[in-house]
Design an enzyme around this catalytic site. Sequence first.
Site, mmCIF file in Angstrom:
data_model
loop_
_atom_site.group_PDB
_atom_site.id
_atom_site.type_symbol
_atom_site.label_atom_id
_atom_site.label_comp_id
_atom_site.label_asym_id
_atom_site.label_seq_id
_atom_site.Cartn_x
_atom_site.Cartn_y
_atom_site.Cartn_z
ATOM 1 N N GLY A 158 3.272 -20.341 -20.667
ATOM 2 C CA GLY A 158 3.026 -19.529 -19.487
ATOM 3 C C GLY A 158 3.569 -18.130 -19.635
ATOM 4 N N THR A 191 7.318 -17.344 -14.954
ATOM 5 C CA THR A 191 6.564 -18.325 -14.172
ATOM 6 C C THR A 191 7.359 -19.595 -13.887
ATOM 7 O OG1 THR A 191 5.549 -19.056 -16.248
ATOM 8 C CG2 THR A 191 4.285 -17.528 -14.875
ATOM 9 N N GLU A 234 -5.901 10.702 -2.264
ATOM 10 C CA GLU A 234 -5.674 9.326 -1.805
ATOM 11 C C GLU A 234 -6.610 8.959 -0.653
ATOM 12 O OE1 GLU A 234 -3.948 7.424 -3.564
ATOM 13 O OE2 GLU A 234 -3.035 8.974 -4.818
ATOM 14 N N ASP A 248 -7.429 7.514 -13.361
ATOM 15 C CA ASP A 248 -8.613 6.954 -12.693
ATOM 16 C C ASP A 248 -9.831 7.009 -13.616
ATOM 17 O OD1 ASP A 248 -7.081 6.571 -10.427
ATOM 18 O OD2 ASP A 248 -7.614 8.528 -9.585
#
Length: 657
Positions: free
Chosen positions: A215, A219, A439, A515
């Site tokens: 994992g 976790t 934003e 972005d």
Amino acid sequence: MSKQNSNDDKNNNFFNKNPLITFAIFSIVIIMLFKGLVGDGSAFNANNGTSTSRSKQVSYSEFKGLIESKSLSKVEIGQSYIKAKSADGMIYTTRLIPGDVNLVSLLDSKGIDYSGFSETNWFTEMFGWLFPFLLIIGIWMFFAGRMQKSMGGGILGMGNSKKMINSEKPDTKFDDVAGVEEAKEEVQEIVDFLKYPARYVEIGAKIPKGVLLVGSPGTGKTLLAKAVAGEADVPFFSVNGSSFIEMFVGVGAARVRDLFEQAKKDAPSIIFIDEIDAIGKSRAAGGMMGGNDEREQTLNQLLAEMDGFGTDTPVIILAATNRPEVLDAALLRPGRFDRQVLVDKPDFEGRVKILKVHMKSVKMDDDVEIDEIARLTAGLAGADLANIINEAALLAGRKSQKTVKQSDLFESVERAIAGLAKKSRRINPKEKKIVAYHESGHALLAETTDGAKKVSKVSIVPRGLAALGYTLNKPEEDRFMMQRFEMWAEVDVLLGGRAAEEVFIGEISTGAGNDLERSTDIIKSMVQTYGMTDVAGLMVLEKSRQSFIGGGQQATREYSDKMAEEMDNFIKSSLEEHYGSVIKRLEEYKGAIENMVELLYEKENITGDEVREIIVNFEKENNLKSKVIESVNEIKEELKEDAKMVKKDVKDEDQTS
């Protein structure tokens, strides 16, 4: 009698553990014994040992006066001093004056018997020869002791690995492990076997000798292993895989033998090896020479020990790793690690249960809604959730509050996702204006694009290392795959910030760099991997292999230069096409963007509900068909149903406990 034996054992242990002190004491005793037995080698001590107690040291002139008065019966002359014996048994000593040639003539004239003697004896000569060797041995033992402490005991660290093995009986139970229900079911039969081994032996069943817990970091693999030992109430031997590796070949193999011997003595028991990839890497991935190195020796010993168990030996091996693909095939075959258990990141219900476990020790306010926090933390592991609760408690304590409020939890989630708020970082009004429009563009596209993640919060407060603002999107539910229209929706949302700068400010900035990078990667993956475009059709252009759980990917290029050119043209044209549609959407909602920017300037932080309210009001004023109301109503209904289910599950668990 037993008390005396125990004292002797303690003394023996002390001297065994401190060889340098033992050596020093032994040497001093031997020297003192020889000194007492041999003496100074003079005839006076040999013939009259009892008279040595009557002695007197005199000056050289006094000594010559005794010779003149014939008070001495015998004189012995050495290299540096003289000894003389009188008639009554008194022994006189004095230092010899070099160059006095009249001394012998004076003794002859007075008729006094004289002789010479050696001031050294065989012992002092022998000690002079042996001293350098004794010094070398002492220095060697000193450094050997230092190496023993730093390398785990024994000469060069071999033969004593007990200091590196943590042996305990954990009190952790399955109730303390939440969010990994499938993994708990997989290891439940191990607990049953350790409690009632005869039940399985009689029927002829063979319990798995080893279970590999796989994992992502955080976790709960180690916690689950402790819970198995706690439920079975058996000794738990835990060790890290890197503890077996040393620079000396054979040390790791000796430590593996020592570990398994201890576990067999205390059987039934559990051995837990954390980060087993440190010693279990594939031998085929070694150096070019394929040498017999320390890691390979240790792995071979581990394989041999795991094969050495009988079917009735109640010793279970648990191991944890987040890199199962690098493990040796011999380690994963049936008979060693028979079973691999995936300890995955929790889903929504799992996160609710994990948060509930960690909230037990924290005083929570009545306004806290666990399901709301669970929705905001999609994709986070159990360790991340525990840290969020702790951070919220620290924030509440800093404010001198009696309880942790929902606002503290929200702030803690933002810290975990976006980083620490940089309130001291002052940005000029021009940059603040750019960030606000940027934003707001992201937020508007997220709310008006079908398939996009809805807005939870918009902020123009700098966070982290470089973010001057951020838009926090929360998924409507746990998602494990994405459809094509949802990927295009994510591209539109990412382009919304850059487009808002161009529409409302008339100039673009460097703030959209990440972005554009993410947008390009999304479209590239649609072409190369997912077969979602006409550029390559259903053909996969790059085979990606995940290097480890939750980590990066290594890709292999398998396409021509012509295909690369076609792909580049498609990515460029797709970005331009979607960028144009995003600009049209922003121009259509100019008033909503201006209202959003105005509110951001005033408050610096606005919620998703405030964003949706601004957009809905603008749509009503301009008689636009609302793209928000329908999705908001659907989301609210889904949230109500999910909240009912979660509260029902939590209530049932409380009644059961």
